[in-house]
Design an enzyme around this catalytic site. Structure first.
Site, PDB file in Angstrom:
ATOM      1  CE1 TYR A  62      -2.422   3.375  10.234  1.00  0.00           C
ATOM      2  CE2 TYR A  62      -4.041   5.107  10.636  1.00  0.00           C
ATOM      3  CZ  TYR A  62      -3.483   4.156   9.807  1.00  0.00           C
ATOM      4  OH  TYR A  62      -3.984   3.973   8.544  1.00  0.00           O
ATOM      5  N   GLY A 109      -6.393   7.591   6.219  1.00  0.00           N
ATOM      6  CA  GLY A 109      -7.842   7.518   6.289  1.00  0.00           C
ATOM      7  C   GLY A 109      -8.306   7.282   7.710  1.00  0.00           C
ATOM      8  CG  HIS A 133      -5.153   0.585  11.361  1.00  0.00           C
ATOM      9  ND1 HIS A 133      -5.878  -0.466  10.846  1.00  0.00           N
ATOM     10  CD2 HIS A 133      -5.765   1.721  10.907  1.00  0.00           C
ATOM     11  CE1 HIS A 133      -6.884   0.001  10.131  1.00  0.00           C
ATOM     12  NE2 HIS A 133      -6.837   1.318  10.154  1.00  0.00           N
TER      13      HIS A 133
END
Length: 274
Positions: free
Chosen positions: A156, A150, A162
């Site tokens: 990332y 998502g 994240h």
């Protein structure tokens, strides 16, 4: 690729999803190259992801003190595993390449796929402590994760909120797949699919199909060979002292998990060594 067999394991409930489209694209591309393709659409199969006594069809060794690992190994050896587990194990045994198609959920695999691993990857079938990692039962097979997220790719990254995707992938690619012997290929990462326009989605599907044309020839990701470790309980399965000494003055560790207190090699779980 005449004579090769692929298993595609899909963990998404909707046929209208991009994950389903990726599965369909993979099957079509591989068949076009001569592969035999078998699928495990876990939601469509209504696959049961929960380990229990029901997984053993024969007499339990110790019903008063039921221990799933021991009982499932015995059931595997004696041919007393439930039919749905046996069916998936037969698919795995026949496969040269296994593709896992799923959306990243809570920084891991969906629950139904986690349960598939827990019920299908039975001890003695998928691993033993005498034969694990690059000596594992699936060492002649290759596996690839095809994941949608998502969040965006930047989320990332090393600086992203994240955290590093390489760290997220390690428990799956090393702790599950390579632990059982798989040669793990570079993951197919599709970020922020919910915000990707239709034309870009088509390009992603075409790129995936193009990659699959020669996927068997790809170089696997690097994992520290088991030969670097003392493989016995007395030694604690620790890295050999001479290996530690050899690595001591190097800038980077060996991998995400075997970083030796140093910097992790860049994209160790995303890109193969060149």
């Amino acid at each position: 690729m005449v004579g090769r067999r692929a298993l595609i394991v899909l963990a998404h409930s909707e046929r209208t999803s991009f994950n389903y489209a990726m599965k369909e694209a993979a099957a079509a591309a591989l068949k076009k190259k001569g592969w035999e393709v078998v699928e495990s659409d876990l939601y469509a199969m209504n696959f049961n992801p929960i380990i229990s006594r029901k997984d053993i069809t024969g007499k339990l060794k110790d019903p008063a003190n039921f221990q799933y690992p021991a009982e499932s190994v015995l059931a595997y050896k004696e041919g007393h595993l439930s039919p749905d587990i046996v069916a998936e194990q037969k698919k795995l045994e026949a496969a040269d390449l296994v593709i896992f198609q799923f959306p990243l959920q809570w920084f891991g695999v969906p629950a139904i796929l986690k349960g598939w691993f827990e019920r299908v990857f039975i001890g003695e079938f998928a691993y033993t402590y005498a034969a694990m990692y690059d000596k594992g039962p699936f060492r002649s097979k290759k596996a690839v994760l095809s994941i949608t997220t998502g969040g965006s790719g930047s989320m990332y990254s090393l600086q992203g909120i994240h955290g590093d995707m390489n760290v997220i992938l390690w428990p799956i690619q090393s702790g599950i797949l390579h632990f059982c012997g798989f040669q793990v290929l570079e993951p197919q990462l599709t970020y922020s699919i919910g915000h990707t326009p239709a034309d870009a989605r088509i390009q992603i599907l075409e790129g995936w199909k193009k990659r699959l044309e020669n996927i068997w020839d790809e170089t696997p990701l690097y994992f520290a060979p088991s030969s670097l470790f003392d493989l016995n309980f007395q030694a604690g399965f620790l890295m050999k002292k001479e290996v530690q000494d050899e690595e001591k003055n190097k800038k980077f560790g060996l991998s995400v998990g075997h970083h030796l207190g140093k910097s992790i090699p860049t994209d160790n779980q995303i890109k193969a060594r060149k």
